[in-house]
Design an enzyme around this catalytic site. Structure first.
Site, PDB file in Angstrom:
ATOM      1  N   LYS A   1       0.848  -1.186   0.000  1.00 50.57           N
ATOM      2  CA  LYS A   1       0.000   0.000   0.000  1.00 50.57           C
ATOM      3  C   LYS A   1       0.889   1.243   0.000  1.00 50.57           C
ATOM      4  O   LYS A   1       1.790   1.371   0.816  1.00 50.57           O
ATOM      5  CB  LYS A   1      -0.916  -0.004   1.222  1.00 50.57           C
ATOM      6  CG  LYS A   1      -2.096   0.937   1.134  1.00 50.57           C
ATOM      7  CD  LYS A   1      -3.101   0.677   2.234  1.00 50.57           C
ATOM      8  CE  LYS A   1      -4.325   1.557   2.088  1.00 50.57           C
ATOM      9  NZ  LYS A   1      -5.344   1.294   3.122  1.00 50.57           N
TER      10      LYS A   1
ATOM     11  N   GLU B   1     -19.007  -5.120  10.561  1.00 50.95           N
ATOM     12  CA  GLU B   1     -19.864  -4.282  11.406  1.00 50.95           C
ATOM     13  C   GLU B   1     -20.940  -5.090  12.127  1.00 50.95           C
ATOM     14  O   GLU B   1     -21.212  -4.851  13.317  1.00 50.95           O
ATOM     15  CB  GLU B   1     -20.515  -3.192  10.555  1.00 50.95           C
ATOM     16  CG  GLU B   1     -19.539  -2.191   9.971  1.00 50.95           C
ATOM     17  CD  GLU B   1     -18.928  -2.611   8.650  1.00 50.95           C
ATOM     18  OE1 GLU B   1     -18.124  -1.849   8.083  1.00 50.95           O
ATOM     19  OE2 GLU B   1     -19.264  -3.739   8.180  1.00 50.95           O
TER      20      GLU B   1
ATOM     21  N   ARG C   1     -24.944  -1.629   7.605  1.00 55.63           N
ATOM     22  CA  ARG C   1     -24.705  -3.047   7.348  1.00 55.63           C
ATOM     23  C   ARG C   1     -25.054  -3.907   8.562  1.00 55.63           C
ATOM     24  O   ARG C   1     -25.094  -5.132   8.476  1.00 55.63           O
ATOM     25  CB  ARG C   1     -23.243  -3.254   6.954  1.00 55.63           C
ATOM     26  CG  ARG C   1     -22.864  -2.541   5.673  1.00 55.63           C
ATOM     27  CD  ARG C   1     -21.370  -2.291   5.548  1.00 55.63           C
ATOM     28  NE  ARG C   1     -20.603  -3.505   5.421  1.00 55.63           N
ATOM     29  CZ  ARG C   1     -20.293  -4.101   4.269  1.00 55.63           C
ATOM     30  NH1 ARG C   1     -20.717  -3.570   3.140  1.00 55.63           N
ATOM     31  NH2 ARG C   1     -19.579  -5.187   4.238  1.00 55.63           N
TER      32      ARG C   1
END
Length: 612
Positions: A283, A368, A396
């Site tokens: 990343k 979540e 969610r």
């Protein structure tokens, strides 16, 4: 260096004719181009820098848009946009009337599926693959999913279904060991074993070299010992979970070596059934500031490309920071307080809590629903869990909030960060639905602070309640708000949370137009009865509710319903909020102005309401 500018190429067709060296040079040019543009607009930088070679290889090997490429989350699709004819538009990515920072079907036929939330790509790609087979077509379907998204349960539902079906599909696992925060959990540990199993990798290379070197029969021998190779892999790597799901596992592959990537993707195309390609990337690759701070450069505003320092930064504390500081203070007084994050420790202001109380901070990953039910178990066991999740992602976990927390009336506090209009991330990230999906839940108390001081007070109150509560607050500075005139003869504006500031300024503008407007700040959205606010109904001829939420199912409609139950007094109640549509991307101020939610727009709309 390449002879052309990035914007002069005819992508993706030109990729097919480029040499390996030209593709390598292209990757450098793309990184420079990306840094130059994102430094001006802001955006998701580190994740896109990490997939430059992978995206080039995808568009070299596959035939988009005939072949379907589904990007999980979609925040890493900037390179995809550059390579599908939108390079000239990258300079206005995420800007008002510019292209989106996520896949958008209206932008290009190469964006076959719109994403913005995590862990959805495998399921969506499975639908594309099933449709292809039902139609008797013959194209490839590819899902590109990050290792962070594998902490979400939907990804495993997709893997399970695809593996069981045996349907031809390719899943590319972009493994950079991060979502936004560093990845945690069992799958992260398993992937680490796959990455670091040099014993197996060395064995595989040596066996391939030895067997294929036997004249005449080497290729056949190598294919014939496939079962043996799998057995050794399971023994050395302690179980390749993807093969157990029914996928052919290829990798790990260096995600920054184009030739190796292209070779592996060609093999994945040729293999029957579902294939998973495990790609290792870094990343922030190619930009030291992002490599050293990938979390800070995951999503960043405009910055100096040389130093990486933001061009402008508010000196005021953000709502997230105020929340985090107050939680640390309260946790020092009550050992029962614990915090839960869904891969957003830094984004939700919990870094200080993690540093001070690491054993009381639980990062459940991009999961979540699990995080909410996990909190319910903690609450039932005597703890006081605080679940900090962005508004758009808390959606969610709707069923878990309702059934596992509210039904049992458990003292869980939901810190609903990024509520309301969040600006440049657009439709998938605006938190304009939380009042609508939370307000009808029994037992739930809902707070909406107007500024940082009120947020701190409400967090303390929420942690003292015997049942569940939610505190919704926006992104940005938590500047103290001074309330103006609270009484008005002609109209009252009942403003929720941070909309108090705009309402106060609108009152002043209305006064200049000869309209006496009062302001009623709404800090506790539910229940209203406890504050005696309903007794105010009927004291003025007009009430206008104002909220940073969709008007459908929001505070305004709830107030109208409550007023009707009390007998329908001689008052007109009008609601102002976001219309019944998905709101596009742009700056917060631009969107407020477009939809008449800035002070000037509010004054104009309220004057028209009063004048009939």
């Amino acid at each position: 260096m390449l002879k052309k500018k990035i914007t002069d190429y005819h992508f993706p067709d030109d990729l097919k004719d480029m040499t390996d060296r030209e593709l390598e040079l292209l990757s450098y040019e793309i990184r420079d181009f990306l840094i130059e543009n994102v430094s001006r607009t802001g955006g998701h930088l580190a994740s896109n820098l990490g997939v430059v070679e992978l995206t080039i290889a995808l568009h070299r090997v596959f035939e988009s848009p005939r072949d379907k490429i589904v990007w999980d989350v979609g925040h890493q699709s900037y390179i995809h946009k550059i390579l599908t004819g939108r390079a000239s538009e990258i300079g206005r990515i995420r800007c008002f009337n510019g292209i989106s920072g996520f896949p958008k079907r209206c932008e290009s036929e190469h964006d076959c599926f719109e994403t913005g939330h995590s862990s959805t790509s495998i399921s969506a790609a499975a639908g594309f693959a099933a449709a292809r087979d039902l139609k008797g077509e013959d194209h490839q379907v590819v899902a590109v999913i990050g290792d962070g998204a594998l902490t979400g349960g939907l990804a495993y539902e997709g893997l399970n279904n695809v593996g069981d079906s045996g349907r031809k599909m390719i899943v590319i696992l972009n493994d950079n060991q991060m979502s936004i925060s560093r990845n945690t959990g069992g799958i992260a540990k398993h992937l680490n074993k796959l990455r670091t199993s040099s014993t197996y990798l060395d064995f595989k290379k040596q066996m391939k070299k030895t067997l294929k070197g036997i004249p005449g029969v080497g290729e056949g021998l190598y294919s014939g010992v496939e079962h043996l190779r799998d057995s050794i892999k399971y023994a050395v790597v302690q179980g390749a979970v993807f093969e157990e799901f029914g996928f052919k596992y290829l990798g790990p592959v260096d995600g920054h070596k184009l030739s190796e990537l292209a070779e592996t993707l060609e093999l994945a195309k040729a293999l029957p059934g579902p294939v998973l390609v495990h790609v290792l990337t870094q990343k922030g690759k190619g930009y030291k500031n992002a490599e050293n701070n990938p979390d800070r450069f995951h999503g960043i505003g405009p910055f100096d490309p040389t130093t990486g320092i933001p061009v402008s930064a508010s000196l005021d504390l953000s709502f997230s920071r105020v929340f985090g500081n107050k939680l640390v203070q309260l946790a020092s007084q009550d050992s029962r307080i614990v915090a839960i994050s869904a891969a957003m420790v830094e984004g939700t202001g919990l870094e200080k809590f993690r540093s001070r109380y690491p054993e009381r901070l639980f990062d459940v990953g991009i999961a979540e629903a699990h995080g909410v039910t996990f909190a319910a178990g903690l609450a039932q066991s005597g703890f006081r869990p605080v679940v900090a999740i962005y508004s758009t992602f808390l959606q969610r976990a709707y069923d878990q909030i309702l059934m596992d927390v509210c039904l049992q009336n458990l003292p869980v506090v939901f810190a609903v960060d990024r509520a309301g209009n969040v600006g440049q991330d657009g439709e998938t990230h605006h938190g304009i639905f939380d009042l609508s999906y939370l307000s009808h839940m029994p037992n739930l108390t809902i707070f909406a602070p107007r500024d940082g001081q009120e947020l701190a007070e409400m967090l303390e109150e929420a942690l003292s309640l015997p049942g569940p509560s939610a505190i919704r607050y926006p992104r940005g500075a938590a500047t103290n708000v001074v309330i103006g005139n609270s009484q008005g003869r002609d109209v009252e504006i009942w403003a929720v949370g941070t909309m108090v500031s705009a309402a106060s300024k609108a009152c002043s503008l209305l006064k200049e137009r000869g309209i006496d407007a009062g302001l009623v700040p709404i800090g506790q959205v539910k229940p209203l009865e406890q504050k005696g606010l309903l007794d105010r109904i009927g004291q003025v001829p007009h009430i206008v509710t104002l909220e940073d939420n969709t008007v459908i199912g929001g505070f305004g409609q709830m107030l109208r319903s409550l007023a009707a139950e009390r007998g329908g007094r001689d008052v007109t109640i009008s609601t102002i909020g976001w219309p019944d549509k998905f709101i596009e991307h742009g700056s917060v101020d631009e969107l407020f102005e477009k939809y008449g939610l800035n002070p000037e727009g509010l004054a104009e709309r309220i004057q028209k309401i009063i004048e009939g």
